[in-house]
Design a protein around this motif. Structure first.
Motif, PDB file in Angstrom:
ATOM      1  N   ILE A 145      -4.818   0.658  -7.613  1.00 21.43           N
ATOM      2  CA  ILE A 145      -3.563  -0.016  -7.255  1.00 21.43           C
ATOM      3  C   ILE A 145      -3.366   0.024  -5.751  1.00 21.43           C
ATOM      4  CG2 ILE A 145      -1.054   0.059  -7.515  1.00 21.43           C
ATOM      5  CD1 ILE A 145      -1.541   1.094 -10.375  1.00 21.43           C
ATOM      6  N   GLN A 146      -3.678   1.149  -5.136  1.00 19.29           N
ATOM      7  CA  GLN A 146      -3.544   1.252  -3.675  1.00 19.29           C
ATOM      8  C   GLN A 146      -4.393   0.199  -2.974  1.00 19.29           C
ATOM      9  OE1 GLN A 146      -4.728   5.281  -2.896  1.00 19.29           O
ATOM     10  NE2 GLN A 146      -2.843   6.140  -3.736  1.00 19.29           N
ATOM     11  N   MET A 147      -5.598   0.004  -3.477  1.00 18.48           N
ATOM     12  CA  MET A 147      -6.515  -0.941  -2.850  1.00 18.48           C
ATOM     13  C   MET A 147      -6.262  -2.375  -3.322  1.00 18.48           C
ATOM     14  SD  MET A 147      -9.323  -0.802  -0.812  1.00 18.48           S
ATOM     15  CE  MET A 147     -10.593   0.370  -1.089  1.00 18.48           C
ATOM     16  N   ASP A 158      -4.397   4.993   6.404  1.00 14.88           N
ATOM     17  CA  ASP A 158      -4.927   6.265   5.901  1.00 14.88           C
ATOM     18  C   ASP A 158      -5.040   6.254   4.374  1.00 14.88           C
ATOM     19  OD1 ASP A 158      -5.107   7.213   8.486  1.00 14.88           O
ATOM     20  OD2 ASP A 158      -3.230   8.354   8.380  1.00 14.88           O
ATOM     21  N   ILE A 159      -4.030   5.726   3.697  1.00 12.80           N
ATOM     22  CA  ILE A 159      -4.065   5.611   2.236  1.00 12.80           C
ATOM     23  C   ILE A 159      -5.231   4.727   1.818  1.00 12.80           C
ATOM     24  CG2 ILE A 159      -2.835   4.662   0.242  1.00 12.80           C
ATOM     25  CD1 ILE A 159      -0.208   5.491   1.703  1.00 12.80           C
ATOM     26  N   LEU A 160      -5.405   3.634   2.525  1.00 13.57           N
ATOM     27  CA  LEU A 160      -6.488   2.703   2.241  1.00 13.57           C
ATOM     28  C   LEU A 160      -7.855   3.372   2.409  1.00 13.57           C
ATOM     29  CD1 LEU A 160      -6.910  -0.300   1.534  1.00 13.57           C
ATOM     30  CD2 LEU A 160      -7.046  -0.738   3.983  1.00 13.57           C
ATOM     31  N   ASN A 161      -8.019   4.164   3.451  1.00 11.10           N
ATOM     32  CA  ASN A 161      -9.285   4.867   3.678  1.00 11.10           C
ATOM     33  C   ASN A 161      -9.578   5.869   2.570  1.00 11.10           C
ATOM     34  OD1 ASN A 161     -10.385   3.709   6.016  1.00 11.10           O
ATOM     35  ND2 ASN A 161      -8.978   4.860   7.303  1.00 11.10           N
ATOM     36  N   LYS A 162      -8.561   6.607   2.146  1.00  9.06           N
ATOM     37  CA  LYS A 162      -8.760   7.579   1.068  1.00  9.06           C
ATOM     38  C   LYS A 162      -9.112   6.873  -0.241  1.00  9.06           C
ATOM     39  CE  LYS A 162      -5.772  11.070   3.092  1.00  9.06           C
ATOM     40  NZ  LYS A 162      -4.463  11.716   3.062  1.00  9.06           N
ATOM     41  N   ALA A 163      -8.446   5.772  -0.520  1.00  7.62           N
ATOM     42  CA  ALA A 163      -8.736   5.016  -1.746  1.00  7.62           C
ATOM     43  C   ALA A 163     -10.163   4.480  -1.705  1.00  7.62           C
ATOM     44  CB  ALA A 163      -7.738   3.873  -1.905  1.00  7.62           C
ATOM     45  N   ILE A 188       0.837  -1.202   0.000  1.00 12.72           N
ATOM     46  CA  ILE A 188       0.000   0.000   0.000  1.00 12.72           C
ATOM     47  C   ILE A 188       0.873   1.253   0.000  1.00 12.72           C
ATOM     48  CG2 ILE A 188      -1.671   1.325   1.353  1.00 12.72           C
ATOM     49  CD1 ILE A 188      -2.819  -1.433   2.269  1.00 12.72           C
ATOM     50  N   ILE A 189       1.926   1.259   0.804  1.00 12.81           N
ATOM     51  CA  ILE A 189       2.830   2.416   0.848  1.00 12.81           C
ATOM     52  C   ILE A 189       3.499   2.608  -0.511  1.00 12.81           C
ATOM     53  CG2 ILE A 189       4.950   3.336   1.886  1.00 12.81           C
ATOM     54  CD1 ILE A 189       2.624   3.463   3.811  1.00 12.81           C
ATOM     55  N   ALA A 190       3.925   1.528  -1.139  1.00 11.50           N
ATOM     56  CA  ALA A 190       4.584   1.618  -2.451  1.00 11.50           C
ATOM     57  C   ALA A 190       3.616   2.146  -3.505  1.00 11.50           C
ATOM     58  CB  ALA A 190       5.126   0.256  -2.858  1.00 11.50           C
ATOM     59  N   ALA A 191       2.335   1.891  -3.349  1.00  8.42           N
ATOM     60  CA  ALA A 191       1.333   2.326  -4.318  1.00  8.42           C
ATOM     61  C   ALA A 191       0.800   3.723  -4.023  1.00  8.42           C
ATOM     62  CB  ALA A 191       0.180   1.328  -4.336  1.00  8.42           C
ATOM     63  N   LYS A 192       1.351   4.391  -3.029  1.00  7.16           N
ATOM     64  CA  LYS A 192       0.845   5.695  -2.603  1.00  7.16           C
ATOM     65  C   LYS A 192       0.772   6.692  -3.751  1.00  7.16           C
ATOM     66  CE  LYS A 192       1.700   9.341   0.766  1.00  7.16           C
ATOM     67  NZ  LYS A 192       2.532   9.752   1.897  1.00  7.16           N
ATOM     68  N   ALA A 193       1.778   6.726  -4.598  1.00  6.93           N
ATOM     69  CA  ALA A 193       1.824   7.698  -5.694  1.00  6.93           C
ATOM     70  C   ALA A 193       1.010   7.249  -6.899  1.00  6.93           C
ATOM     71  CB  ALA A 193       3.269   7.947  -6.105  1.00  6.93           C
ATOM     72  N   LYS A 194       0.442   6.077  -6.840  1.00  5.13           N
ATOM     73  CA  LYS A 194      -0.309   5.542  -7.977  1.00  5.13           C
ATOM     74  C   LYS A 194      -1.797   5.756  -7.752  1.00  5.13           C
ATOM     75  CE  LYS A 194       3.411   2.448  -8.986  1.00  5.13           C
ATOM     76  NZ  LYS A 194       3.957   1.159  -8.905  1.00  5.13           N
ATOM     77  N   ASP A 195      -2.619   5.192  -8.619  1.00  2.00           N
ATOM     78  CA  ASP A 195      -4.053   5.412  -8.509  1.00  2.00           C
ATOM     79  C   ASP A 195      -4.682   4.551  -7.403  1.00  2.00           C
ATOM     80  OD1 ASP A 195      -5.466   2.914  -9.747  1.00  2.00           O
ATOM     81  OD2 ASP A 195      -3.892   3.401 -11.188  1.00  2.00           O
ATOM     82  N   LYS A 211      -9.724   9.533 -16.101  1.00  2.26           N
ATOM     83  CA  LYS A 211      -8.302   9.912 -16.049  1.00  2.26           C
ATOM     84  C   LYS A 211      -7.412   8.739 -16.452  1.00  2.26           C
ATOM     85  CE  LYS A 211      -5.473  10.294 -12.321  1.00  2.26           C
ATOM     86  NZ  LYS A 211      -5.104  10.633 -10.969  1.00  2.26           N
ATOM     87  N   LEU A 212      -7.723   7.556 -15.964  1.00  2.00           N
ATOM     88  CA  LEU A 212      -6.933   6.375 -16.301  1.00  2.00           C
ATOM     89  C   LEU A 212      -7.079   6.003 -17.777  1.00  2.00           C
ATOM     90  CD1 LEU A 212      -7.556   4.199 -13.119  1.00  2.00           C
ATOM     91  CD2 LEU A 212      -5.498   5.457 -13.735  1.00  2.00           C
ATOM     92  N   GLU A 213      -8.281   6.166 -18.326  1.00  2.00           N
ATOM     93  CA  GLU A 213      -8.491   5.883 -19.748  1.00  2.00           C
ATOM     94  C   GLU A 213      -7.703   6.872 -20.604  1.00  2.00           C
ATOM     95  OE1 GLU A 213      -9.709   3.979 -23.135  1.00  2.00           O
ATOM     96  OE2 GLU A 213      -9.904   3.306 -21.072  1.00  2.00           O
ATOM     97  N   ASP A 214      -7.709   8.152 -20.215  1.00  2.00           N
ATOM     98  CA  ASP A 214      -6.927   9.160 -20.940  1.00  2.00           C
ATOM     99  C   ASP A 214      -5.439   8.826 -20.900  1.00  2.00           C
ATOM    100  OD1 ASP A 214      -9.198  10.564 -21.585  1.00  2.00           O
ATOM    101  OD2 ASP A 214      -8.897  12.139 -20.077  1.00  2.00           O
TER     102      ASP A 214
END
Length: 172
Positions: free
Chosen positions: A58-60, A97-102, A48-55, A118-121
């Motif tokens: 991926i975080q979830m 916290d990242i998980l909750n936001k996702a 989850i921490i590694a995926a922080k900068a991603k969508d 956004k991901l499709e674009d």
């Protein structure tokens, strides 16, 4: 455990017919996650921490095809694993916290639609760039052989956009 997702570790912890759960998890599920190995908990926190900068997908660890119900189940499982009260990893709170936001983004239809667009674009942009790179390589190869085609110069040496400068455009 590198690369393993939660469903690989605990495939049977939530009944399939348990669509809209409310309230605390069943004791059997809590027991299964209480007995989870520390390494499994730490691996999920690190993922989850590694995926922080991603969508948020991926975080979830979710897929865009998953329903809200499936995302709720996935959040439930992950939150039981990485909750700071049950996980001793030093970054468990940050991962939670990242998980909750996702979860908030993926369960809100409007925010999820914006994310999907956004991901499709981004996908279309990447495909376009890949295609243009291939065309530039072909043009470069033709140029080296002395067999240039019309349009090769524009591919190899794109000219700057001949419109007004940004500053001029913004002030007018």
């Amino acid at each position: 455990m590198n690369g393993k997702l939660l469903n690989d570790l605990f495939p049977y912890c939530v009944p399939q017919d348990f669509d809209d759960f409310v309230g605390p998890p069943p004791p059997s599920v809590v027991a299964e996650f209480e007995n989870a190995k520390s390494s499994d908990r730490d691996a999920q926190v690190e993922r989850i921490i590694a995926a922080k900068a991603k969508d948020e997908y991926i975080q979830m660890g979710a897929k865009s095809e998953q329903t809200q119900s499936e995302i709720k189940k996935l959040y439930w499982k992950l939150s039981l694993l990485v909750h700071p009260d049950t996980c001793s990893h030093p970054k468990a709170k940050e991962a939670f916290d990242i998980l909750n936001k996702a979860k908030k983004v993926l369960l809100d239809p409007a925010q999820r639609k914006v994310l999907d667009e956004k991901l499709e674009d981004a996908k279309l942009r990447a495909e376009f760039e890949e295609e243009m790179s291939a065309k530039r390589s072909e043009a470069q190869w033709r140029k080296m052989r002395g067999e240039s085609l019309p349009g090769d110069e524009e591919l190899l040496y794109p000219t700057a956009n001949e419109g007004p400068s940004r500053d001029t455009w913004m002030t007018e």
